[in-house]
Design a protein around this motif. Structure first.
Motif, mmCIF file in Angstrom:
data_model
loop_
_atom_site.group_PDB
_atom_site.id
_atom_site.type_symbol
_atom_site.label_atom_id
_atom_site.label_comp_id
_atom_site.label_asym_id
_atom_site.label_seq_id
_atom_site.Cartn_x
_atom_site.Cartn_y
_atom_site.Cartn_z
ATOM 1 N N HIS A 55 -1.588 -6.570 6.009
ATOM 2 C CA HIS A 55 -2.288 -7.790 5.630
ATOM 3 C C HIS A 55 -1.358 -8.727 4.886
ATOM 4 C CE1 HIS A 55 -6.601 -6.559 6.123
ATOM 5 N NE2 HIS A 55 -6.578 -7.807 6.487
ATOM 6 N N ASN A 56 -0.262 -8.112 4.456
ATOM 7 C CA ASN A 56 0.618 -8.797 3.528
ATOM 8 C C ASN A 56 1.754 -9.433 4.318
ATOM 9 O OD1 ASN A 56 2.735 -9.341 1.779
ATOM 10 N ND2 ASN A 56 2.124 -7.711 0.360
ATOM 11 N N MET A 57 1.732 -10.774 4.410
ATOM 12 C CA MET A 57 2.702 -11.440 5.287
ATOM 13 C C MET A 57 4.108 -11.385 4.739
ATOM 14 S SD MET A 57 0.541 -14.451 6.902
ATOM 15 C CE MET A 57 -0.499 -14.591 5.495
ATOM 16 N N GLN A 58 4.234 -11.389 3.392
ATOM 17 C CA GLN A 58 5.582 -11.227 2.832
ATOM 18 C C GLN A 58 6.143 -9.873 3.238
ATOM 19 O OE1 GLN A 58 2.991 -12.330 0.872
ATOM 20 N NE2 GLN A 58 3.653 -14.453 1.031
ATOM 21 N N GLN A 59 5.251 -8.878 3.245
ATOM 22 C CA GLN A 59 5.703 -7.545 3.630
ATOM 23 C C GLN A 59 6.188 -7.537 5.080
ATOM 24 O OE1 GLN A 59 2.807 -4.162 3.951
ATOM 25 N NE2 GLN A 59 4.083 -3.441 2.282
ATOM 26 N N ALA A 60 5.409 -8.144 5.946
ATOM 27 C CA ALA A 60 5.817 -8.212 7.358
ATOM 28 C C ALA A 60 7.173 -8.900 7.467
ATOM 29 C CB ALA A 60 4.763 -8.961 8.168
ATOM 30 N N ASP B 201 -0.629 2.252 9.175
ATOM 31 C CA ASP B 201 -1.787 1.372 9.112
ATOM 32 C C ASP B 201 -1.961 0.879 7.678
ATOM 33 O OD1 ASP B 201 -4.103 0.032 9.491
ATOM 34 O OD2 ASP B 201 -5.243 1.720 10.270
ATOM 35 N N GLU B 202 -1.427 -0.277 7.367
ATOM 36 C CA GLU B 202 -1.459 -0.838 6.010
ATOM 37 C C GLU B 202 -1.061 0.210 4.975
ATOM 38 O OE1 GLU B 202 -4.766 -3.322 5.032
ATOM 39 O OE2 GLU B 202 -5.444 -3.355 7.100
ATOM 40 N N PRO B 203 0.143 0.741 5.079
ATOM 41 C CA PRO B 203 0.492 1.912 4.257
ATOM 42 C C PRO B 203 0.615 1.603 2.776
ATOM 43 C CG PRO B 203 2.429 1.074 5.376
ATOM 44 C CD PRO B 203 1.257 0.305 5.921
ATOM 45 N N ALA B 204 0.730 0.328 2.400
ATOM 46 C CA ALA B 204 0.938 0.028 0.988
ATOM 47 C C ALA B 204 -0.219 -0.753 0.380
ATOM 48 C CB ALA B 204 2.242 -0.765 0.815
ATOM 49 N N SER B 205 -1.293 -0.938 1.137
ATOM 50 C CA SER B 205 -2.333 -1.840 0.632
ATOM 51 C C SER B 205 -3.100 -1.239 -0.534
ATOM 52 C CB SER B 205 -3.296 -2.222 1.750
ATOM 53 O OG SER B 205 -4.008 -1.101 2.179
ATOM 54 N N ALA B 206 -3.039 0.098 -0.701
ATOM 55 C CA ALA B 206 -3.748 0.701 -1.826
ATOM 56 C C ALA B 206 -2.806 0.995 -2.990
ATOM 57 C CB ALA B 206 -4.442 1.990 -1.365
ATOM 58 N N PRO C 98 2.637 -2.746 -6.961
ATOM 59 C CA PRO C 98 3.832 -3.401 -6.422
ATOM 60 C C PRO C 98 5.080 -2.524 -6.427
ATOM 61 C CG PRO C 98 2.679 -4.878 -7.906
ATOM 62 C CD PRO C 98 2.000 -3.554 -8.006
ATOM 63 N N ILE C 99 5.247 -1.685 -7.445
ATOM 64 C CA ILE C 99 6.459 -0.863 -7.499
ATOM 65 C C ILE C 99 6.418 0.201 -6.410
ATOM 66 C CG2 ILE C 99 7.727 0.806 -8.907
ATOM 67 C CD1 ILE C 99 6.833 -0.916 -11.343
ATOM 68 N N ALA C 100 5.244 0.852 -6.271
ATOM 69 C CA ALA C 100 5.103 1.850 -5.210
ATOM 70 C C ALA C 100 5.258 1.189 -3.842
ATOM 71 C CB ALA C 100 3.741 2.536 -5.321
ATOM 72 N N THR C 101 4.739 -0.038 -3.716
ATOM 73 C CA THR C 101 4.862 -0.768 -2.462
ATOM 74 C C THR C 101 6.328 -1.011 -2.118
ATOM 75 O OG1 THR C 101 2.764 -1.868 -2.849
ATOM 76 C CG2 THR C 101 4.261 -2.928 -1.295
ATOM 77 N N PHE D 169 -1.776 6.579 7.082
ATOM 78 C CA PHE D 169 -3.026 5.833 6.964
ATOM 79 C C PHE D 169 -3.012 4.889 5.764
ATOM 80 C CE2 PHE D 169 -3.798 9.593 9.393
ATOM 81 C CZ PHE D 169 -4.673 9.191 10.382
ATOM 82 N N GLN D 170 -4.044 4.057 5.732
ATOM 83 C CA GLN D 170 -4.136 3.041 4.689
ATOM 84 C C GLN D 170 -4.240 3.667 3.300
ATOM 85 O OE1 GLN D 170 -7.325 0.358 5.423
ATOM 86 N NE2 GLN D 170 -6.927 -0.865 3.612
ATOM 87 N N LYS D 171 -5.183 4.581 3.163
ATOM 88 C CA LYS D 171 -5.306 5.266 1.887
ATOM 89 C C LYS D 171 -4.569 6.592 1.983
ATOM 90 C CE LYS D 171 -9.171 5.696 -0.448
ATOM 91 N NZ LYS D 171 -10.635 5.915 -0.569
#
Lengths: 313, 258
Positions: free
Chosen positions: B211-216, B179-184, B187-190, B100-102
């Motif tokens: 949401h993050n297009m660089q991530q995609a 579902d947006e696993p890194a949005s919360a 940057p390092i954890a992402t 999940f997101q959070k």
């Protein structure tokens, strides 16, 4: 950049009034009244403190009064003796044990019924008209005067179920009285469990039962226990519904089974207070102290249980 | 809208045919047909409210838990209709895991977080080994191996999210929905999560909403762009980002709306 430029750039923005030229700061447009606002904050804090103290002081006076009146009568004899027409020999034994019986039976019946209802309403019922109907009724039942539950207990348990004036009939009446309180408290505790925990469990292939059993219920348990103890604390002091189902009779024995007659501490207090002699007033105060100690004991149990379940995680 | 169904090479793991999701009268996902290949990373991108999370939740039937949600059309997992009468969502959710997101660890020990899934699903192997394997797979083992009995809530946000991934892996799913696993996360954890996703695609099909297009662009091989509930464009990530066929896709990835 000039002020004119800034105004131009901002002319399309959504803030009412458009530009706020930071370059032309004018302190006269604000009247902060800092001293007055700070003073109001202090006054408000004092008002809340006074409100708290009034309650605490009244409680302290009450406690001091009852202890001053009754502590002289407190002794092991007082707990061991049966009531008597002689104040010097009168004791609380049947009422003390009657109250303990009542509380145990009430807790054993009301806890599973109340928690079961709360879990069904919160986890299974969905948002149907049937659920809303039940919910509304529970909220209303929580506000019904206790003497009305006494009438119900008399009609249903004492007469229809032919339980007589037994300790079981008394406990079931008290169960009805506190069930709405337990249900509402348990529902609040279950609602407070974050939805993300349920989703996490479901996403791992948990059934509804497994999500409730392993996650929702353990997390809600401390709140449920607090609510249950508060409800039992209400029940322990009730005299009116028990009077109605006939617990007023002179009892000089301790109930030995569910079907035995009984009396309870609040009824004994009522009985003693209604006599004119001073020694009986003191006995009533002493019985009040015992009731308070029982209450404190129950709260202590609740705290111990709550800490045990909270420490697990 | 008539969209050609792009069929990426390889086996089709997940598929939707004319799939719509309705919340009451609102159609959140509109007639989406998409094929998701086996052991690849597919990203769903699009502005908030475009239906990408709702579409994701069709694959493990989490939408069943939303009161008033209704699904039309078909969603298939390895050719089998996920919404068929003989399908038990509980079984599907073990085989199609979700992050999940959070981060949402259970307020229990690290060990119990991982062990819960295997326990309820009747895992018959050595549970300790499964916990270790899952934590290693999620690149968390070295950080937590000495404190498995401590509360999962004491971990940092990034560690909690990797714990949630390990928890999902412990029931040995075939697909991982994220579902947006890194949005919360910071940057390092992402970055750690993204490296992990890169590792995971060797064994799992991964569908990630972001949401993050660089991530995609960094993690996925295929990208689907959704807008207002419709699948606008779907194809190899490189093509979507360098040479989109649809104007709306180009506007979105160049930041002109969204």
């Amino acid at each position: 950049m000039s002020g004119g430029d800034a105004r131009q750039r901002c002319s399309g923005c959504a803030v009412a009034g458009g530009a706020h030229p930071a370059a032309q700061r004018d302190e006269r447009r604000f009247r902060p009244r800092l001293r007055a606002r700070a003073r109001f904050g202090v006054v408000f804090q004092a008002v809340t403190l006074v409100a708290t103290l009034i309650g605490v002081v009244v409680l302290a006076v009450l406690l001091a009064d009852i202890i001053a009146d009754g502590s002289g009568r407190l002794s092991s004899d007082f707990l061991r003796h049966n009531p008597s027409y002689l104040a010097s020999r009168a004791g609380l034994r049947p009422a003390l044990f009657g109250t303990i019986w009542l509380m145990l039976i009430t807790a054993v019946v009301a806890f599973p019924l109340g928690v079961g209802t709360a879990i069904w309403l919160e986890e299974y019922a969905g948002d149907t008209r049937f659920k809303r109907l039940i919910q509304m009724n529970i909220a209303n039942l929580a506000g019904v005067p206790s003497i009305v539950y006494g009438i119900l207990g008399l009609a249903v348990f004492v007469r229809a179920f032919a339980l007589g004036r037994s300790v079981l009939a008394g406990a079931l009446t008290l169960t009805l009285l506190i069930l709405p309180v337990i249900i509402i408290a348990a529902q609040e505790a279950i609602k407070a469990v974050p939805g993300s925990i349920r989703l996490a469990a479901y996403a791992l292939g948990a059934t509804r039962w497994e999500a409730v059993r392993h996650h929702v219920f353990p997390l809600a348990l401390p709140g449920i226990l607090t609510g249950t103890i508060l409800a039992l604390s209400r029940a322990i002091g009730e005299a009116a519904p028990l009077l109605l189902i006939g617990a007023l009779a002179f009892i000089d024995f301790v109930p030995g089974s569910l079907t035995d007659q009984f009396t309870a501490i609040p009824i004994q207090i009522y009985n003693w207070v209604s006599r004119p002699q001073q020694p009986f007033q003191e006995l009533a105060a002493a019985a009040g102290i015992v009731l308070l100690i029982l209450l404190l004991g129950m709260n202590a149990i609740a705290i111990v249980l709550r800490n045990r379940y909270s420490r697990k995680h | 809208m008539s969209q050609s169904i792009i069929t990426p090479p390889g086996n089709v793991e997940l598929e939707t045919r004319d799939l719509s999701v309705l919340y009451g009268p609102t159609r959140a996902v509109k007639h989406v047909s998409i094929r998701i290949p086996d052991r690849k990373v597919v990203a769903f991108i699009g502005p908030s409210g475009c239906g990408k999370s709702t579409l994701l939740r069709c694959f493990n039937r989490m939408n069943d838990l939303v009161p008033g949600a209704r699904v039309e059309g078909a969603a298939l997992f390895q050719g089998r209709n996920l919404y068929g009468g003989d399908v038990d969502p509980v079984d599907i959710r073990r085989r199609i895991g979700m992050v999940f997101q959070k981060p949402n660890p259970f307020p229990k020990s690290i060990y119990d977080n991982i062990a819960f899934g295997p326990r309820i699903n009747g895992y018959r192997g050595n549970l300790d080994e499964q916990v270790e394997r899952s934590l290693r797979h999620a690149a968390l083992w070295d950080e937590v191996k000495d404190r498995l009995d401590q509360s999962a809530l004491a971990l940092s946000g990034g560690q909690q999210q990797r714990l949630c991934i390990a928890r999902a892996l412990a029931v040995e799913p075939e697909v991982l929905l994220m579902d947006e696993p890194a949005s919360a996360l910071d940057p390092i954890a992402t970055q750690k999560i993204e490296e992990l996703i890169y590792q995971l695609k060797q064994d799992y099909t991964v569908v990630i909403v972001t949401h993050n297009m660089q991530q995609a662009a960094r993690v996925s091989e295929y990208t689907a762009f959704l807008y207002l509930g419709e699948l606008i464009e779907y194809g190899p990530t490189e093509e979507i980002f360098t040479n989109p066929r649809e104007e709306r896709t180009e506007s979105y990835i160049t930041g002109r709306f969204g």
